[in-house]
Motif scaffolding. Sequence first.
Motif, short mmCIF file in Angstrom:
data_model
loop_
_atom_site.label_atom_id
_atom_site.label_comp_id
_atom_site.label_asym_id
_atom_site.label_seq_id
_atom_site.Cartn_x
_atom_site.Cartn_y
_atom_site.Cartn_z
N ALA A 280 1.27 -1.44 0.07
CA ALA A 280 -0.08 -0.05 0.00
C ALA A 280 0.89 1.12 -0.13
O ALA A 280 2.21 1.28 0.62
CB ALA A 280 -1.15 -0.04 1.52
N ARG A 281 0.55 2.16 -0.80
CA ARG A 281 1.12 3.49 -0.97
C ARG A 281 0.79 3.90 -0.06
O ARG A 281 -0.46 4.67 0.09
CB ARG A 281 0.87 4.09 -1.97
CG ARG A 281 1.97 5.43 -2.42
CD ARG A 281 1.97 6.22 -4.10
NE ARG A 281 2.38 4.68 -4.71
CZ ARG A 281 3.73 4.50 -5.50
NH1 ARG A 281 4.78 5.25 -4.47
NH2 ARG A 281 3.57 3.80 -5.63
N GLY A 282 2.06 4.82 0.52
CA GLY A 282 2.21 5.98 1.76
C GLY A 282 3.12 6.45 2.21
O GLY A 282 4.21 6.16 1.48
N ILE A 283 2.89 8.41 2.74
CA ILE A 283 4.03 8.85 2.94
C ILE A 283 4.96 7.60 4.19
O ILE A 283 5.09 7.03 5.06
CB ILE A 283 4.23 9.97 4.48
CG1 ILE A 283 2.86 11.11 3.10
CG2 ILE A 283 5.06 10.85 4.59
CD1 ILE A 283 2.22 11.36 4.48
N VAL A 284 6.83 8.12 3.69
CA VAL A 284 7.60 7.32 4.74
C VAL A 284 7.77 7.93 5.84
O VAL A 284 7.82 9.25 5.80
CB VAL A 284 9.21 7.04 3.21
CG1 VAL A 284 10.45 6.72 3.93
CG2 VAL A 284 8.68 6.71 2.44
N ASN A 285 8.04 6.96 6.65
CA ASN A 285 7.78 6.67 8.43
C ASN A 285 9.23 6.40 8.58
O ASN A 285 10.03 5.98 8.45
CB ASN A 285 6.48 7.32 9.04
CG ASN A 285 5.80 6.13 8.56
OD1 ASN A 285 6.65 5.36 7.95
ND2 ASN A 285 4.89 5.48 9.35
N ARG A 286 9.59 6.13 10.02
CA ARG A 286 10.26 5.98 10.74
C ARG A 286 10.38 4.68 10.43
O ARG A 286 11.31 3.99 9.84
CB ARG A 286 10.15 6.10 12.28
CG ARG A 286 11.76 5.17 13.02
CD ARG A 286 10.89 5.25 14.11
NE ARG A 286 12.56 4.88 14.91
CZ ARG A 286 12.29 5.07 16.70
NH1 ARG A 286 11.20 5.29 17.19
NH2 ARG A 286 12.65 3.59 17.19
N VAL A 287 9.59 3.28 11.14
CA VAL A 287 9.37 1.55 10.55
C VAL A 287 9.69 1.82 9.44
O VAL A 287 10.05 -0.11 8.70
CB VAL A 287 7.78 1.74 11.19
CG1 VAL A 287 7.33 1.87 10.58
CG2 VAL A 287 7.97 0.45 11.45
N MET A 288 9.13 2.28 8.09
CA MET A 288 9.52 1.88 7.11
C MET A 288 10.87 2.32 6.64
O MET A 288 11.60 1.46 5.88
CB MET A 288 8.39 2.74 5.97
CG MET A 288 6.80 2.73 6.03
SD MET A 288 5.90 4.27 5.18
CE MET A 288 6.22 4.18 2.88
N ARG A 289 11.58 3.17 7.27
CA ARG A 289 12.63 3.18 6.70
C ARG A 289 14.02 2.25 7.53
O ARG A 289 14.91 1.67 7.37
CB ARG A 289 13.08 4.70 7.44
CG ARG A 289 13.01 5.72 6.39
CD ARG A 289 13.26 6.98 6.79
NE ARG A 289 13.62 7.81 8.02
CZ ARG A 289 12.33 8.59 8.55
NH1 ARG A 289 11.87 8.88 7.38
NH2 ARG A 289 11.90 8.65 9.32
N GLU A 290 13.39 1.88 8.65
CA GLU A 290 14.46 1.18 9.56
C GLU A 290 14.44 -0.79 9.36
O GLU A 290 15.22 -0.81 9.03
CB GLU A 290 13.74 1.22 11.14
CG GLU A 290 14.15 2.40 11.36
CD GLU A 290 14.08 3.06 12.87
OE1 GLU A 290 14.65 4.26 13.14
OE2 GLU A 290 13.55 2.41 13.75
#
Length: 358
Positions: A280-290
């Motif tokens: 699913a498409r969403g704004i990149v946040n901390r958990v996505m980066r890590e």
Amino acid sequence: MLFNTQYPLVQAPMAGVQTSALCIAVSKAGGLGSLPCAMLSASQLRTELLAIQESLSQKGITRNGTERPYNVNFFAHTPPEIDEARNQKWKNALAPYYCELGLNIDEFPSGQGRTPFNDELAELLEEFKPPFVSFHFGLPKPALLKRVKAMGAQIISSATTVEEALWLQAHGCDFIIAQGLEAGGHRGHFLNHDLNLQMGTFALLPQIVKAVSLPVIAAGGIANAKGVAAAMALGASAVQVGTAYLLAPECSTSEIHREALQSEAARHTALTNLFSGRPARGIVNRVMRELGALSDFPPEFPLATPGIAPLRAKAESLGLGDFSPLWAGQNASECNNAPAAQITRELAQGFQALGAHA
């Protein structure tokens, strides 16, 4: 007229960030308002449908007592079996975050997280007879689809490839949404999960239009009148817009989500399976980066949702969106902090430029 509306404009159903209020506002403004139902219990759905009926009703106008049409949307996935090994892997991946936020990892929840369309919901719809019923992830089982059609509803579903569009046409759809890769929220793919087969809206749209005989609704990255006009010029019979409404007061978008949409962070969206187990498409946040936006940690959709939910709730209580699904399409810069009716009218200028009618 395509939807018996003033404009051939569908407001995308956005589970988790809207209630019937947005659906009602868009329908009153001349578009086809949509109610997302995948996260609602039967009793909650009844409450929302009653609100829609009360707000849009004018006796004698149409067969179901509503003056303006509306759409209700459901997921059509097959619930997977819980895989304890996969669930343990997910638990291990999230354990450091549970510790950081003072949550008890031994209370790690599990479960389905989302309910697909079923007999109970079909029975409820038979009472209200909505004019349009849309599905995500294909279509429900034939017996359920037959019940919906028997209500007099017209069927809408999303295709992310030409093959899916042809399948939907062959299995009872009345309208096909061409969902481009730019679209916010969950990908609607259901025949093949290979993301390499996914393409952008303006590449996918003309191919589906050429392949099928049904009306095609363009979706993904369309957030202003110019985008509407471009989609119609490429053969769309209508457009579906979601992200552009996220800042409207009728939307229940959280303050954290609203702030992200209006920040530079909204320029960077990505497909992620961390919040539900499905891209699913969403704004990149901390958990996505890590953890990596697309990871092998989460269990199958929708089994990932319960495990990350406590992290989301705790972080949001601290004013952080580190574990929140900040769904947004790739054109979030066009989000407008304005009433839904105004947004609808501004989008409709794209139809008026081409002389298109609903």
